[in-house]
Write an enzyme that holds these catalytic residues in place. Structure first.
Site, PDB file in Angstrom:
ATOM      1  N   HIS A   1       0.694  -1.115   0.017  1.00 37.43           N
ATOM      2  CA  HIS A   1      -0.082  -0.085  -0.106  1.00 37.43           C
ATOM      3  C   HIS A   1       0.700   1.210  -0.057  1.00 37.43           C
ATOM      4  CE1 HIS A   1      -3.991   1.688   0.616  1.00 37.43           C
ATOM      5  NE2 HIS A   1      -3.367   2.665   1.338  1.00 37.43           N
TER       6      HIS A   1
ATOM      7  N   HIS B   1      -9.936   1.843  -1.962  1.00 32.63           N
ATOM      8  CA  HIS B   1     -10.076   1.484  -0.722  1.00 32.63           C
ATOM      9  C   HIS B   1     -10.681   0.262  -0.755  1.00 32.63           C
ATOM     10  CE1 HIS B   1     -10.185   3.425   3.690  1.00 32.63           C
ATOM     11  NE2 HIS B   1      -8.602   3.602   3.121  1.00 32.63           N
TER      12      HIS B   1
ATOM     13  N   GLN C   1     -10.591   1.928   9.583  1.00 30.94           N
ATOM     14  CA  GLN C   1     -10.663   3.286  10.081  1.00 30.94           C
ATOM     15  C   GLN C   1     -12.339   3.731  10.214  1.00 30.94           C
ATOM     16  OE1 GLN C   1      -9.373   2.892   7.270  1.00 30.94           O
ATOM     17  NE2 GLN C   1      -7.532   3.533   6.960  1.00 30.94           N
TER      18      GLN C   1
END
Length: 473
Positions: A48, A94, A239
Site C-alpha cells: 500500500h 479503498h 478506520q
C-alpha cells in the site's frame, strides 16, 4: 539466532513482512530492530505504501507535459488550466477496508482522497467513484453494494462536495474482493500549490485535526494482504470517519495556506503518523525528531507503536516556517481542531521517536522512504478476445428474449438507486451529472467561463478535461 532475534522475526511475520525482508532490515540497520521499528518498516514496506510490486509497471506511464505542474510523487496530480488556475485530482482505491466494513471502508476512502487534494492547497469541487462488485446472486453482494454506496454518499454529502459521476459493474471475478475507487477534483491557484517535502532542518512539526485513537492500526498492512476465512477479525483495522471533522479540516487547511506559514504539509492517510513523517522528511532529504507525548490522544495509555501506526481519520501534519506556530494555533482554535507542536526537522537523515522520556525508534530514513524492496511478480498475458464481425454472428432465435436479457444485465441496468443517494448539486456549480445521462460530470469553475469535465471509465483511465464556455477565447 538468539531468542530475542527469533521473537522479533515472528513479530515481523505477523506484521506482514517476509523472512527475507526482515533479514534485509537487519542488514540495513546492522542490528536487530525493536517492535516499534518493525512496525514502522512493516507499513512503509507494505504494498500500500511502497508499491513494491507495481512501481516498475507504473513507471511505464507518461507523466509529464506542457500543462503538468505536478506529476507522481506528491499527494495529487496538478494540471494548469490557464488564467493562473490549476486543477488538482487524485483517484485511489479503498478495496479491502470496504470489503470488510462496507460503510466505513467506502466513507473513509472518500475522506482520504479529499485530504490528498486539499492538502495540495485546492478546494474540493467534485467527487467521483468507480465500483466493481461480484455476481448479484453472491450472498455478500447486496450487503456490500448497500454499505459502500451509503458510505460514499454519507461522507461526501455531509462534507458538502458533489458526487457528479461514477460507474458500477458486476462480475463474479469480484466475489472475493470488490473494488472501491474514490476520486476527488479540486481547484487551486497555480502558484500556490502545497508540497510535502520538508525544505530544511530546524522547523517545527505540527499535528492538527482529530485526536489519535486505536482505530485503523495496521490498516496499510491489511490493505496489502490477501483475504481468507478470518476477514471479520480484521474489522478493527478499518478506520472510522467523521465527515463533519473533515469539513473543519478543509477550511482550516485552506486558511492556513493563505497565511504563508506552511513550509510543507501532508495528510495522515495510510500508515498515519508514520508515513506522513517519513515521507515529508525523506522527500526533503532531512531528518525528523518527534516527541509522541505531545500527540493529541483520545484513548488512555496508547503506546508509541499504536500512535505511529494508527490510521485515525481527519488528521494532518504540517511543517511550519520559523516563528509561525502561534498564527497557526489561532486558526486551529477557530475551527475547533486539536493541535500540538510534536517535534522538529533535523539534519540527521533519521527518524527519531521519543515516548515517556526515552528513544523508542531511531532509524535511517533512506531504507524507509525510497529503498523498499522491489519485486517483479509473475504475470500472464491475457487472452485477447476476437473481434466480432456482425456478418458472422447469427441472429437471435427470439429477439424479445434477447432484448430482455441485455437490458436485464446488471451492468446495463439503471443505477438510479445508487446515484440518487449522492448529493450532486451542492456548491451550485454542477452543470451535468449522473441524472442527465451525460458521458461526463461537468462542474463550472466558479467566477469564470470555464468548466471541468470528468469521468471514470472501465475501458480507459480516469480522465480530466477542461474547456472554456462558448463565447470565450
Amino acid at each position: 539466532m538468539t531468542e530475542s532475534a527469533f521473537s522479533m522475526l515472528q513479530t515481523a511475520l505477523e506484521f506482514g513482512l517476509t523472512a527475507d525482508e526482515y533479514a534485509l532490515i537487519v542488514r540495513r540497520l546492522d542490528r536487530e530492530p525493536n517492535a516499534v521499528e518493525i512496525g514502522v518498516f512493516s507499513v512503509m514496506w507494505s504494498e500500500h505504501c511502497s508499491y513494491k510490486s507495481s512501481r516498475r509497471h507504473l513507471a511505464k506511464f507518461p507523466t509529464t507535459g506542457p500543462r503538468v505542474i505536478q506529476g507522481p510523487g506528491e499527494n495529487a496530480g496538478v494540471v494548469d488550466i490557464g488564467d493562473g488556475q490549476a486543477v488538482v485530482f487524485k483517484m485511489e482505491s479503498h478495496n479491502h477496508p470496504s470489503f470488510i466494513e462496507p460503510y466505513q471502508g467506502a466513507a473513509t476512502g472518500v475522506g482520504g482522497i479529499m485530504r490528498d487534494v486539499f492538502t495540495m492547497g485546492a478546494r474540493p469541487v467534485a467527487l467521483l467513484n468507480a465500483l466493481r462488485f461480484g455476481d448479484p446472486k453472491h450472498p455478500l453482494t447486496r450487503r456490500l453494494v448497500a454499505g459502500v454506496v451509503a458510505g460514499i454518499g454519507g461522507y461526501g454529502n455531509c462534507v458538502g462536495v458533489p458526487t457528479v459521476g461514477g460507474e458500477t459493474n458486476f462480475h463474479a471475478g469480484y466475489d472475493g474482493n470488490i473494488l472501491v475507487n474514490a476520486m476527488c477534483v479540486g481547484l487551486a491557484d497555480a502558484d500556490k500549490i502545497f508540497l510535502s517535502a520538508a525544505p530544511s532542518a530546524g522547523l517545527p512539526v505540527v499535528y492538527f485535526g482529530s485526536k489519535t485513537g486505536r482505530d485503523g492500526i495496521h490498516g496499510a498492512t491489511m490493505a496489502s494482504a490477501e483475504f481468507n476465512a478470518d476477514d471479520d477479525d480484521k474489522r478493527p483495522t478499518v478506520q472510522v470517519g467523521d465527515p463533519f471533522a473533515e469539513k473543519l479540516l478543509i477550511e482550516a487547511t485552506l486558511e492556513l495556506r493563505a497565511t504563508g506559514a506552511v513550509a510543507a504539509i501532508q495528510d495522515m492517510g495510510a500508515a498515519g503518523l508514520t508515513s506522513s513523517s517519513v515521507e515529508m522528511a525523506g522527500k526533503g532529504g532531512v531528518g525528523i525528531d518527534l516527541d509522541l507525548d505531545g500527540v493529541p490522544q483520545r484513548e488512555q495509555g496508547m503506546s508509541a507503536y499504536e500512535m505511529m501506526l494508527s490510521e485515525s481519520q481527519e488528521r494532518m501534519l504540517a511543517i511550519l516556517k520559523p516563528g509561525r506556530e502561534a498564527e497557526a494555533q489561532a486558526i486551529f482554535k477557530k475551527w475547533n481542531l486539536d493541535a500540538a507542536t510534536i517535534g522538529q526537522t533535523t539534519d540527521t537523515g533519521r527518524i527519531v521517536l521519543r515516548h515517556q522520556g526515552r528513544v523508542v525508534c531511531d532509524l535511517p530514513l533512506a531504507p524507509l522512504s525510497d529503498d523498499a524492496p522491489l519485486y517483479d511478480r509473475p504475470w500472464v498475458q491475457p487472452t485477447v478476445q476476437p473481434h466480432l464481425d456482425p456478418a458472422t454472428v447469427p441472429a437471435p432465435a427470439d429477439w424479445e428474449s434477447a432484448v430482455l436479457t441485455v437490458i436485464g444485465c446488471p451492468d446495463g441496468a439503471s443505477k438510479r438507486w445508487l446515484w440518487e443517494q449522492y448529493d450532486r448539486h451542492v456548491m451550485a456549480n454542477t452543470l451535468e451529472d449522473s441524472a442527465t445521462g451525460a458521458d461526463a460530470g461537468i462542474v463550472r469553475v466558479h467566477g469564470t467561463r470555464k468548466a471541468l469535465a470528468m469521468t471514470s471509465d472501465r475501458t480507459a483511465p480516469t480522465t480530466i478535461a477542461w474547456r472554456r464556455r462558448r463565447g470565450s477565447q
